[in-house]
Scaffold this active site. Structure first.
Site, mmCIF file in Angstrom:
data_model
loop_
_atom_site.group_PDB
_atom_site.id
_atom_site.type_symbol
_atom_site.label_atom_id
_atom_site.label_comp_id
_atom_site.label_asym_id
_atom_site.label_seq_id
_atom_site.Cartn_x
_atom_site.Cartn_y
_atom_site.Cartn_z
ATOM 1 N N HIS A 78 -44.503 -31.994 -18.202
ATOM 2 C CA HIS A 78 -44.887 -33.184 -17.448
ATOM 3 C C HIS A 78 -43.640 -33.967 -17.045
ATOM 4 O O HIS A 78 -42.701 -34.092 -17.837
ATOM 5 C CB HIS A 78 -45.838 -34.072 -18.252
ATOM 6 C CG HIS A 78 -45.269 -34.630 -19.517
ATOM 7 N ND1 HIS A 78 -44.612 -35.843 -19.565
ATOM 8 C CD2 HIS A 78 -45.250 -34.161 -20.789
ATOM 9 C CE1 HIS A 78 -44.232 -36.091 -20.805
ATOM 10 N NE2 HIS A 78 -44.593 -35.086 -21.579
ATOM 11 N N ASP A 80 -44.094 -37.149 -15.813
ATOM 12 C CA ASP A 80 -44.369 -38.576 -16.002
ATOM 13 C C ASP A 80 -43.762 -39.023 -17.332
ATOM 14 O O ASP A 80 -43.588 -38.225 -18.255
ATOM 15 C CB ASP A 80 -45.873 -38.877 -15.934
ATOM 16 C CG ASP A 80 -46.687 -38.163 -17.000
ATOM 17 O OD1 ASP A 80 -46.384 -36.982 -17.275
ATOM 18 O OD2 ASP A 80 -47.620 -38.760 -17.555
ATOM 19 N N ASP A 111 -38.445 -36.518 -23.569
ATOM 20 C CA ASP A 111 -39.899 -36.358 -23.391
ATOM 21 C C ASP A 111 -40.270 -36.647 -21.943
ATOM 22 O O ASP A 111 -40.558 -37.777 -21.602
ATOM 23 C CB ASP A 111 -40.631 -37.282 -24.358
ATOM 24 C CG ASP A 111 -42.143 -37.101 -24.308
ATOM 25 O OD1 ASP A 111 -42.604 -36.107 -23.735
ATOM 26 O OD2 ASP A 111 -42.866 -37.964 -24.828
ATOM 27 N N GLU A 145 -49.511 -36.626 -18.258
ATOM 28 C CA GLU A 145 -49.646 -36.243 -19.662
ATOM 29 C C GLU A 145 -49.656 -37.484 -20.537
ATOM 30 O O GLU A 145 -50.391 -37.560 -21.515
ATOM 31 C CB GLU A 145 -48.498 -35.318 -20.084
ATOM 32 C CG GLU A 145 -48.816 -34.488 -21.331
ATOM 33 C CD GLU A 145 -48.423 -35.168 -22.626
ATOM 34 O OE1 GLU A 145 -48.823 -34.700 -23.696
ATOM 35 O OE2 GLU A 145 -47.710 -36.193 -22.585
ATOM 36 N N GLU A 146 -48.845 -38.465 -20.162
ATOM 37 C CA GLU A 146 -48.747 -39.697 -20.956
ATOM 38 C C GLU A 146 -49.896 -40.655 -20.627
ATOM 39 O O GLU A 146 -50.060 -41.671 -21.278
ATOM 40 C CB GLU A 146 -47.398 -40.390 -20.705
ATOM 41 C CG GLU A 146 -46.180 -39.508 -20.937
ATOM 42 C CD GLU A 146 -45.881 -39.256 -22.406
ATOM 43 O OE1 GLU A 146 -46.727 -39.597 -23.255
ATOM 44 O OE2 GLU A 146 -44.812 -38.710 -22.693
ATOM 45 N N GLU A 174 -42.333 -29.545 -24.780
ATOM 46 C CA GLU A 174 -42.345 -30.858 -25.440
ATOM 47 C C GLU A 174 -41.265 -30.912 -26.524
ATOM 48 O O GLU A 174 -40.889 -29.880 -27.089
ATOM 49 C CB GLU A 174 -43.717 -31.115 -26.098
ATOM 50 C CG GLU A 174 -44.853 -31.344 -25.131
ATOM 51 C CD GLU A 174 -44.860 -32.746 -24.523
ATOM 52 O OE1 GLU A 174 -43.957 -33.542 -24.840
ATOM 53 O OE2 GLU A 174 -45.777 -33.016 -23.730
ATOM 54 N N HIS A 363 -40.045 -42.051 -26.374
ATOM 55 C CA HIS A 363 -40.813 -43.290 -26.194
ATOM 56 C C HIS A 363 -40.055 -44.534 -26.669
ATOM 57 O O HIS A 363 -40.604 -45.628 -26.630
ATOM 58 C CB HIS A 363 -42.185 -43.229 -26.882
ATOM 59 C CG HIS A 363 -43.115 -42.192 -26.302
ATOM 60 N ND1 HIS A 363 -44.484 -42.305 -26.348
ATOM 61 C CD2 HIS A 363 -42.880 -41.041 -25.647
ATOM 62 C CE1 HIS A 363 -45.042 -41.253 -25.765
ATOM 63 N NE2 HIS A 363 -44.080 -40.462 -25.331
HETATM 64 ZN ZN LIG Z 1 -44.302 -35.341 -23.668
#
Ligand SMILES: [Zn+2]
Length: 396
Positions: A78, A80, A111, A145-146, A174, A363
């Protein structure tokens, strides 16, 4: 033992290109466009597909493929990212992709734009040295995905399947490694099931309990029964299954009222000994035994739930393990811990494992990746790709 080929493509340049296209979920259009440009230049057929659903944001996704026939390896990822949070708290602008002391900073560095950049670089180098027609390589990239994960991988997989695409194996990039690149491959996930136990009594005045029926003691008894013994002891591949109460609710603001209802909500993370039907039966048997006659209770399970899965495909698991050992010198742990990812959808189409960067800063403010990690991951993917398509190359 295969040697590590020297790289041509630069994962750092690709990653900077991706990070400087801010793509806070679900607004991933520009990052998708940049990735498509890189892959198109290398000969991939690229299609961007936008999916919509009422009440959710539209999401742009990318499917890119090159080559013919089997085996077909697909890479899931992903572009995003989660919001930067307090942008002023970052050492460097979260979308500037600044490098300092050998670390590349930016939202999505680990990520998982970093994982994508490493796989793209490895794929381009792999393709430069093999004959055409030696199998198919594709990218399933989502911008969702997020977020709610509704207009992303689930629909992209179905879309590709409807067009006749058949995958033999998948890697999701990931950030799976706890400490160092090569620590662990995620070869499965535990299942997840949520539910609510409700006990119904009779509301009344606390001063006249004989005229009411308090549901709280009954609910405590039922909760005790579910916690009395563990579901299992785990096994070679999975942690023990675990039931966790997440809330106990009566919702009674008064001091002089016996409530009429009490409920407890729980989530179970379960291994491959269990499925939704067997857990349902276990829960009901326990609750019924503890309730006896005279306690009015119900059990409601949430939909959807997800089952556990375990990937044993040797070409994928052993092939990736061998590539990791070639590059890092040690064998990875095969893990099924942690939360969920889009691998839970891909597993319905083909064997899938997850392997990417180190997850420690994902994150967070100052998310960053050591450049050395990007180089290591690119080398691992490259050795794996060469090995995966090796048989196809010789018989092509
Ligand atoms: Zn991820």
């Amino acid at each position: 033992m295969p040697s590590i080929p020297s790289p041509i493509s630069d994962p750092v340049a690709i990653l900077r290109d991706l990070i400087t296209a801010p793509s806070v979920t679900p607004d991933a259009g520009e990052a998708i466009a940049r990735l498509a440009r890189i892959l198109e230049a290398a000969g991939f057929d690229c299609e961007t597909v936008t999916f919509s659903a009422p009440g959710t944001p539209d999401v742009v996704n990318l499917y890119a493929r090159i080559g013919q026939g089997a085996p077909h390896l697909t890479f899931g990822g992903h572009v995003d990212v989660v919001p930067p949070g307090d942008a002023a708290g970052w050492r460097h602008d979260p979308f500037s992709a600044a490098i300092e002391d050998g670390r590349l900073y930016g939202r999505g560095a680990v990520d998982m734009k970093g994982g994508i950049a490493a796989f793209v670089a490895a794929a381009l180098d792999h393709l430069a040295t093999r004959r055409p027609g030696a199998g198919t390589l594709s990218f399933l990239i989502t911008g969702d995905e997020e977020g709610p994960s509704i207009n992303g991988t689930v629909k992209l997989l179905r879309w590709a399947h409807d067009r006749g695409e058949r995958f033999d194996a998948a890697i999701v990039g990931e950030p799976t490694n706890p400490q160092a690149v090569g620590d662990a491959i995620k070869v499965g996930r535990r299942g997840s099931l949520s539910g609510t136990v409700t006990v119904t009594g009779r509301q009344g005045h606390v001063a006249y309990p004989h005229l009411a029926e308090n549901p709280i003691p009954g609910l405590i008894r039922l909760m005790g029964a579910l916690l009395a013994e563990p579901l299992d002891a785990g096994n070679e591949r999975f942690q023990p299954s675990n039931l966790e109460f997440v809330s106990v609710d009566v919702g009674n603001p008064a001091w002089n009222v016996i409530p009429g209802k009490a409920r407890a909500r729980f989530n179970i993370r379960f291994n491959d000994r269990w499925s939704r039907p067997t857990l349902d039966a276990w829960l009901r048997a326990r609750l019924a035994a503890a309730a006896g006659d005279g306690l009015a209770w119900t059990l409601a399970l949430e939909t959807p739930s997800s089952d556990s899965f375990l990937t044993v495909d040797p070409r994928l698991v052993d092939g990736l393990g061998a590539a990791i050992e070639t590059v890092t010198g040690h064998r990875p742990e095969l893990s099924t811990g942690g939360g969920t990812s889009d691998a839970r959808f891909i597993k319905d189409y083909c064997p899938v494992v997850e392997f990417g960067l180190v997850g420690q800063t994902m994150h967070q403010v100052d998310e960053h990746v050591p450049v050395a990690d990007l180089v290591t991951l690119t080398a691992i993917y490259r050795v794996f790709l060469d090995g995966f398509f090796d048989g196809a190359d010789r018989t092509a």
